[in-house]
Write an enzyme that holds these catalytic residues in place. Structure first.
Site, mmCIF file in Angstrom:
data_model
loop_
_atom_site.group_PDB
_atom_site.id
_atom_site.type_symbol
_atom_site.label_atom_id
_atom_site.label_comp_id
_atom_site.label_asym_id
_atom_site.label_seq_id
_atom_site.Cartn_x
_atom_site.Cartn_y
_atom_site.Cartn_z
ATOM 1 N N GLU A 177 7.236 4.403 -6.469
ATOM 2 C CA GLU A 177 7.655 4.263 -7.870
ATOM 3 C C GLU A 177 9.004 4.946 -8.137
ATOM 4 O O GLU A 177 9.184 5.638 -9.127
ATOM 5 C CB GLU A 177 6.575 4.798 -8.826
ATOM 6 C CG GLU A 177 5.320 3.934 -8.792
ATOM 7 C CD GLU A 177 4.389 4.127 -9.980
ATOM 8 O OE1 GLU A 177 4.738 4.851 -10.917
ATOM 9 O OE2 GLU A 177 3.302 3.524 -9.944
HETATM 10 C C1 LIG Z 1 2.388 4.161 0.701
HETATM 11 C C2 LIG Z 1 3.377 3.285 0.011
HETATM 12 C C3 LIG Z 1 2.941 2.366 -0.915
HETATM 13 C C4 LIG Z 1 3.848 1.486 -1.512
HETATM 14 N N1 LIG Z 1 3.390 0.497 -2.336
HETATM 15 C C5 LIG Z 1 4.259 -0.479 -2.727
HETATM 16 C C6 LIG Z 1 3.794 -1.624 -3.416
HETATM 17 O O1 LIG Z 1 2.599 -1.769 -3.688
HETATM 18 N N2 LIG Z 1 4.695 -2.580 -3.754
HETATM 19 C C7 LIG Z 1 6.021 -2.458 -3.470
HETATM 20 O O2 LIG Z 1 6.782 -3.353 -3.777
HETATM 21 N N3 LIG Z 1 6.500 -1.358 -2.835
HETATM 22 C C8 LIG Z 1 5.656 -0.388 -2.451
HETATM 23 N N4 LIG Z 1 6.136 0.724 -1.783
HETATM 24 C C9 LIG Z 1 7.548 0.834 -1.539
HETATM 25 C C10 LIG Z 1 8.225 1.996 -2.241
HETATM 26 O O3 LIG Z 1 8.458 1.684 -3.575
HETATM 27 C C11 LIG Z 1 9.491 2.284 -1.450
HETATM 28 O O4 LIG Z 1 9.077 2.939 -0.282
HETATM 29 C C12 LIG Z 1 10.496 3.077 -2.190
HETATM 30 O O5 LIG Z 1 11.081 2.278 -3.150
HETATM 31 C C13 LIG Z 1 11.571 3.653 -1.281
HETATM 32 O O6 LIG Z 1 12.081 2.696 -0.427
HETATM 33 P P1 LIG Z 1 12.237 3.040 1.142
HETATM 34 O O7 LIG Z 1 10.942 3.593 1.613
HETATM 35 O O8 LIG Z 1 12.745 1.842 1.816
HETATM 36 O O9 LIG Z 1 13.280 4.202 1.188
HETATM 37 P P2 LIG Z 1 14.871 4.069 1.093
HETATM 38 O O10 LIG Z 1 15.246 3.198 -0.029
HETATM 39 O O11 LIG Z 1 15.396 3.743 2.439
HETATM 40 O O12 LIG Z 1 15.255 5.545 0.685
HETATM 41 C C14 LIG Z 1 15.336 6.590 1.650
HETATM 42 C C15 LIG Z 1 15.841 7.849 0.947
HETATM 43 O O13 LIG Z 1 17.124 7.612 0.379
HETATM 44 C C16 LIG Z 1 17.126 8.031 -0.967
HETATM 45 N N5 LIG Z 1 18.073 7.212 -1.725
HETATM 46 C C17 LIG Z 1 18.194 5.860 -1.748
HETATM 47 N N6 LIG Z 1 19.187 5.510 -2.568
HETATM 48 C C18 LIG Z 1 19.713 6.640 -3.081
HETATM 49 C C19 LIG Z 1 20.749 6.961 -4.005
HETATM 50 N N7 LIG Z 1 21.482 6.024 -4.580
HETATM 51 N N8 LIG Z 1 20.992 8.241 -4.295
HETATM 52 C C20 LIG Z 1 20.267 9.223 -3.722
HETATM 53 N N9 LIG Z 1 19.281 8.996 -2.847
HETATM 54 C C21 LIG Z 1 19.007 7.727 -2.544
HETATM 55 C C22 LIG Z 1 15.697 7.864 -1.439
HETATM 56 O O14 LIG Z 1 15.439 8.727 -2.524
HETATM 57 C C23 LIG Z 1 14.933 8.275 -0.200
HETATM 58 O O15 LIG Z 1 14.828 9.665 -0.170
HETATM 59 C C24 LIG Z 1 5.224 1.605 -1.205
HETATM 60 C C25 LIG Z 1 5.657 2.568 -0.313
HETATM 61 C C26 LIG Z 1 4.762 3.387 0.308
HETATM 62 C C27 LIG Z 1 5.263 4.390 1.307
#
Ligand SMILES: Cc1cc2nc3c(=O)[nH]c(=O)nc-3n(C[C@H](O)[C@H](O)[C@H](O)COP(=O)(O)OP(=O)(O)OC[C@H]3O[C@@H](n4cnc5c(N)ncnc54)[C@H](O)[C@@H]3O)c2cc1C
Length: 850
Positions: free
Chosen positions: A503
Site C-alpha cells: 500500500e
Molecule cells: C506480500 C505482498 C502483498 C502484496 N499484495 C498486492 C496486491 O494484492 N495487489 C497488488 O497489486 N500489489 C500487491 N503488492 C505489491 C506492493 O504494492 C508493491 O510491492 C509495492 O508497491 C512496492 O513495489 P516493489 O516491491 O516492486 O518495490 P519497488 O517499487 O522496487 O521499491 C523498492 C524501494 O524503492 C523505494 N522507492 C521507489 N520509488 C521511490 C521514490 N520515488 N522515492 C523514494 N523511494 C522510492 C520504495 O520505497 C522501496 O523501498 C504486494 C506486495 C507484497 C510484498
C-alpha cells in the site's frame, strides 16, 4: 509620546494584526488611524508626517487596490512562477487531487482549530458490530492455530476459510442491501486489530478484500448490473477476490504498468463479433491471487481501430475477470516471509474479455488510475493501521507480562532500567497508534477520505509496529527467537516488512508522498496558485493568481510573526482549554506555525526541486506526521474521558513527538541549501534554542510499570485484542502467570529477607518455602501461592524444541516436544484451588521432589 513610541506602537499593532491574520483592510485602517493620531500629536513634525504618509501610500496603494496590484505585481510574478512550476502529468494530477483534506489542512495552516477538531464525534461501535467482535471474530481467533497455519499447512484450515466465508468477513465494507455486513470503518478496523493479534495470516486474508479491491471499486464505480452480480457473491464468499496492479516492471511506480488491453472484436462464449479487449499481462505479489475466483486487473487500454472513440491511447483501465477465463495463468504462490496467506503471481496471454467487464462499463475506460487514487485513502486509513496496532497491543500485553515473570539476577527483568526504556517506548507508541487508528477510522466514518492522513497513518503505524516488535524481541531474548507454538511474536517480527512495503512502500510514502501531496493539497494557497497558473485564459489566470498569491503572502507574513511570538513565549498565551494536556495543544499550535513557515520558505526557495530533495521533504513529512499523532493522541485521551492514569502515556507520546519534530525541523534547516535563509528561519522558529527534550527517565519508569502488572490502564491500552480465556494458549498462560507472580512477590520478599538474616536455609525455592513454613514465617496459603507462581513462571519461560526428524520433515508427528504437554495439564490444574489436594504444589510442600 515621542516619534519612537509611535514607531514601537505601530510595530506592536502590526505584529498583533499579523498574529491574528486580520484582513488587509484592517491593516490599512489601523495604520491609517495610528498615522492620523501621530500627525495631530505634538510629537510629529511636518516632515516626519509627510514621510510617514508617503511611505504608507507607496506601500499600501499597490497592495490594497486590486487593479494596481495585479498590474504592477501579480502579472509580473505569474510568468516567473509558470516557468518555475514543473508540468504536472494527468497521473500526478489524479493522485494529487484524490481524497479529501481534513485535519491535515489545519496542521498546514499554522493555526489549527482545536475546537473544531475536538468537537468531532467520539466514535463508538454499534451493538451489532460489538456482537460480531465478540462472536464470529472471537470464534475465528479461537479456531485459528497460527503455528499450524504457517508452519504445517501453509494455509488457513478449511474450517477457518469456511468460517470466514459463512460469516461474511469479506463483506465488511459491502452494504447490507447487497448482502454484506455494512460495517463502519471503526468496526472494520476493530475486526482487523483483533484478528491481527491472533494471526497475521488470518488478518491479511480478511483485510485485503475489504481494502482497495473489487468490492470497493464496484461500490464506487460499478454499473448496477455489476454491483447486483458481484457484491452479494463477494459478501457471501462465493467469489474470492484479488486485485492485480503490481508487476515485475511496475512496483512503486504503479502507473507505469506495461500490461496491455487492445480493443477489438472477437468470439466470446461462442458468440462471434463481440466488442471486447484482448489482454496480455504479467503480475506478481497478488494477495489472494492463488485462490481467487475473480481478478481485478489494471492494464493500459489502447484502441488502434477506434472502436470506442477517437482516442487511441485510452489509459489505465480496470476490469473484473473470472479467473477461469481461458488464457489466465494463476495459482502458483509466493511465500511472503513465512506467512501463509495466499499470495502469488498471475499472467494472461491473449485473454479476450467483453468490454462490459470494465469496472463501471465502457464509459469508465481510461479512468482506472483516478479510480484507484480516489479509492486508496479509505482502505489505507484502516487496514494496515489496524494490523499494526493489533500487533503492538499484543506485544505490550505479552512482553510486559514476560518482563515481570522472567527473572535474572533475582530481579524481574522489567525492573532493570535498560528494559524499562524499551517497555516505555512500546507502551506509549501503542497508545499513540491506537489513538491514530481510532481517530482516523472515525474520520472515514464521517465521510472523509483523507489521502495525506492515510499516508501518514500507514507509514507511521507500520514504522511504530516495527519499533515495538523490535523492542519486544530484544526484551524476550531467546524466547522471542526460538520459533514454535509458544512464540507468538516471532511471526509478527518476520512479517513487519510486508506492512512496510505494501500500500505504498514506506520510504516512498515518507519522502515523496506525505509532504509532496500534503503541500499541494493541504496548503491553503499552493494548489490555488498552481490551478491559476494552469488557466488558459490570461484574464482568469491573472485574477485567480493575484488572489491566491496575495493571500499566500499575507499567510507567510503572519506565520513569521506568529512563529516568532510563539517561540519567544513558549506558546504560553495560545488559547486552549484547561487541563493536564493543555500545554500540548499550545506547543502543537506553535509547531504548526513553524512548520507552515518553514514549508513555505522551502517551497519558495527550492520550488519543484523540493520534490527531488527527498531527505528534506521527508523531514517535513515527519513533522506533519508527528503533529497528526499528537492531535490524535489528545483527541483519544479526551474521548476516553481523560483518565488520569492514562496521562503518563499521553505525556510520553506527546513529549516524544514534540522532541522528534524539533529535531526534524532543525535537521531540515541544518541541511537547507540556502544558509542565510536557514539561519533566519532557525532564529524565528527557535529563538530560545531547542526547547523540547525527550521524555524523562522518570516518566518512562511510570509507563513501563503499566505493562508490568494487571491494571485497568493496561487493559485499556491493550483493549480489543484476542485474549484466550483458557490457559491452554500461551497468552492465557502468560496472563495467569502474571497474576500469580504479582501475588507471590511480597511472600518472596519475606523468604528472601528470612534467608538473608539466616533464619531459613535451603538449596532451592521448595526447600526454602518448606523451612519458612515450618518456622511459621509464612503460612500454608502463602506457601502455595509462592509455589503456584513458580510453576506458572517455569511454564511460561519454556521455549519449544523439536525432534530432528520433525524439522527435516521426516515425521508426521507435528507437535513440538514441549507443546504436546504444554507444561503438562496437571501443572495447570494444580494451580487452581479445587485441584490443590493432590497437586504438584502440595507434593512439593510435603517433601516430594518433582
Ligand atoms: C506480500 C505482498 C502483498 C502484496 N499484495 C498486492 C496486491 O494484492 N495487489 C497488488 O497489486 N500489489 C500487491 N503488492 C505489491 C506492493 O504494492 C508493491 O510491492 C509495492 O508497491 C512496492 O513495489 P516493489 O516491491 O516492486 O518495490 P519497488 O517499487 O522496487 O521499491 C523498492 C524501494 O524503492 C523505494 N522507492 C521507489 N520509488 C521511490 C521514490 N520515488 N522515492 C523514494 N523511494 C522510492 C520504495 O520505497 C522501496 O523501498 C504486494 C506486495 C507484497 C510484498
Amino acid at each position: 509620546m515621542t516619534t519612537y513610541h509611535y514607531i514601537i506602537l505601530t510595530i506592536i499593532a502590526l505584529w498583533t494584526l499579523a498574529y491574528f491574520r486580520t484582513p488587509l483592510l484592517v491593516w490599512t485602517s489601523t495604520i491609517a488611524v495610528i498615522l492620523a493620531i501621530y500627525t495631530f500629536s505634538p510629537a510629529s513634525s511636518f516632515f516626519s508626517s509627510f514621510f510617514a504618509w508617503t511611505v504608507f501610500i507607496l506601500v499600501m496603494a499597490p497592495i490594497g487596490i486590486p487593479t494596481l496590484r495585479r498590474r504592477f505585481i501579480s502579472d509580473k510574478v505569474l510568468p516567473i512562477i509558470k516557468n518555475a512550476i514543473p508540468a504536472i502529468s494527468q497521473t500526478e494530477k489524479d493522485a494529487l487531487e484524490a481524497g479529501t483534506v481534513w485535519w491535515d489542512g489545519d496542521l498546514f495552516s499554522g493555526k489549527p482549530n482545536w475546537k473544531k477538531f475536538l468537537a468531532e464525534q467520539s466514535p463508538a461501535l454499534t451493538n451489532e458490530e460489538q456482537a460480531f467482535l465478540d462472536g464470529p471474530v472471537q470464534t475465528l481467533c479461537d479456531k485459528t492455530d497460527d503455528w499450524q497455519t504457517n508452519h504445517e499447512d501453509f494455509d488457513l484450515s478449511p474450517q477457518v476459510w469456511q468460517h470466514i466465508k459463512d460469516n461474511k468477513f469479506f463483506g465488511m465494507i459491502i452494504p447490507k442491501e447487497y448482502g454484506g455486513l455494512g460495517f463502519s470503518a471503526l468496526a472494520h478496523s476493530a475486526v482487523v486489530t483483533k484478528i491481527a493479534s491472533r494471526s497475521g495470516t488470518a488478518a491479511v486474508t480478511v483485510m485485503v478484500p475489504n481494502s482497495l479491491g473489487p468490492a470497493e471499486l464496484l461500490l464506487n464505480y460499478g454499473t448496477d448490473k455489476q454491483k447486483a452480480h458481484y457484491l452479494p457473491r463477494l459478501a457471501g464468499g462465493q467469489d474470492v477476490p484479488c486485485f492485480a496492479l503490481t508487476g515485475p516492471e511496475a512496483g512503486s511506480d504503479a502507473s507505469s504498468i506495461p500490461d496491455t488491453g487492445i480493443v477489438c472484436r472477437g468470439t466470446f462464449e461462442g458468440k462471434p463479433d463481440v466488442l471486447g479487449i484482448r489482454l496480455n499481462w504479467e503480475k506478481r505479489y497478488i494477495t489472494l491471487g492463488p485462490v481467487a475466483t475473480v481478478l481485478g486487473l489494471a492494464f493500459k487500454l489502447y484502441d488502434p481501430d477506434h472502436l470506442l472513440g477517437e482516442t487511441e491511447n485510452i489509459g489505465i483501465t480496470l476490469a473484473l475477470i473470472p479467473t477461469n477465463t481461458p488464457g489466465i495463468n494463476i495459482g502458483r504462490r509466493h511465500l511472503p516471509l513465512n506467512l501463509a496467506f495466499q499470495n502469488g503471481p498471475n499472467s494472461g496471454k491473449d485473454v479476450f474479455i467483453p468490454v462490459d467487464w470494465i469496472i463501471g462499463g465502457e464509459q469508465r475506460a481510461g479512468e482506472g488510475w483516478r479510480m484507484l487514487m480516489e479509492s486508496l485513502a479509505a482502505g489505507r486509513s484502516i487496514s494496515l493501521p489496524a494490523l499494526s496496532t493489533g500487533s503492538g497491543k499484543l506485544a505490550c500485553r505479552a512482553t510486559g507480562a514476560y518482563a515481570r515473570i522472567r527473572k535474572q539476577f533475582r530481579t524481574p527483568i522489567g525492573r532493570f532500567e535498560g528494559i524499562e526504556e524499551p517497555l516505555a517506548r512500546m507502551a506509549a507508541y501503542t497508545y499513540q497508534m491506537e489513538a491514530a487508528r481510532i481517530v482516523t477510522a472515525a474520520a472515514v466514518d464521517q465521510g472523509e477520505h483523507p489521502s495525506v492522513i492515510s499516508a501518514i497513518v500507514k507509514y507511521n503505524l507500520t514504522t511504530r509496529m516495527r519499533s515495538i516488535i523490535n523492542d519486544a524481541m530484544d526484551i524476550q531474548g531467546g524466547s522471542g527467537i526460538c520459533m514454535g507454538p509458544r512464540n507468538i511474536l516471532a511471526r509478527i517480527y518476520q512479517a513487519v516488512p510486508i506492512g512496510i512495503t505494501v500500500e505504498g512502500a514506506n520510504i516512498l510514502t515518507r519522502s515523496l508522498i506525505t509532504f509532496g501531496q500534503g503541500a499541494m493539497r493541504c496548503h491553503p494557497y499552493i494548489l490555488k496558485e498552481v490551478q491559476a497558473v494552469a488557466e488558459t485564459d490570461n484574464e482568469t489566470a491573472s485574477i485567480k493568481f493575484d488572489k491566491a498569491f496575495f493571500g499566500h503572502i499575507g499567510f507567510s507574513i503572519s506565520n513569521v510573526f506568529r512563529t516568532l511570538f510563539l517561540g519567544l513565549t513558549g506558546a504560553f498565551f495560545v488559547q486552549a482549554s484547561n487541563g493536564m494536556e493543555k500545554r500540548f495543544y499550545q506547543h502543537t499550535t506553535r509547531l504548526s506555525s513553524a512548520f507552515a513557515l518553514v514549508s513555505d520558505f522551502g517551497l519558495l526557495i527550492l520550488g519543484g526541486s523540493l520534490k527531488r530533495k527527498e531527505k528534506l521533504s521527508g523531514r517535513l513529512a515527519d513533522v506533519l506526521s508527528q503533529m497528526y499523532l499528537i492531535s490524535a493522541t489528545l483527541k483519544h485521551f479526551k474521548d476516553q474521558g481523560r483518565k488520569p492514569t492514562d496521562f503518563p502515556l499521553v505525556q510520553w507520546a506527546c513529549e516524544d513527538a514534540l522532541y522528534q519534530s524539533q529535531q526534524s525541523l532543525m535537521a531540515f534547516l541544518d541541511n537547507f541549501p540556502n544558509r542565510p535563509i536557514a539561519w533566519l528561519l532557525k532564529g524565528i522558529c527557535f529563538p530560545l534554542g531547542r526547547t523540547y527534550s525527550a521524555p524523562s527517565d522518570k516518566l518512562g519508569h511510570k509507563i513501563a510499570n503499566i505493562l508490568l502488572e494487571p491494571s485497568a490502564t493496561r487493559d485499556r491500552l491493550t483493549q480489543g485484542i484476542y485474549l484466550p480465556d483458557s490457559t491452554t494458549e500461551i497468552l492465557g498462560r502468560l496472563e495467569d502467570a502474571l497474576v500469580k507472580i504479582v501475588k507471590a512477590e511480597p511472600i518472596e520478599k519475606k523468604i528472601a529477607s528470612a534467608q538473608r538474616k539466616g533464619n531459613i536455609t535451603g538449596y532451592d525455592l521448595t526447600e526454602l518455602t518448606k523451612d519458612a513454613l515450618n518456622k511459621e514465617i509464612i503460612d500454608q496459603s502463602e506457601a502455595e501461592t509462592l509455589l503456584e507462581a513458580d510453576i506458572a513462571r517455569k511454564d511460561v519461560i519454556k521455549v519449544d524444541d523439536f525432534s530432528a526428524d520433525y524439522l527435516t520433515g521426516k515425521t508426521s508427528n507435528n507437535l513440538p516436544e514441549n507443546l504436546s504437554n504444554i507444561a503438562t495439564e496437571s501443572a495447570v490444574k494444580a494451580s487452581t484451588k479445587e485441584n490443590r489436594e493432590d497437586s504438584v504444589v502440595t507434593k512439593r510442600i510435603s517433601g516430594e521432589r518433582l
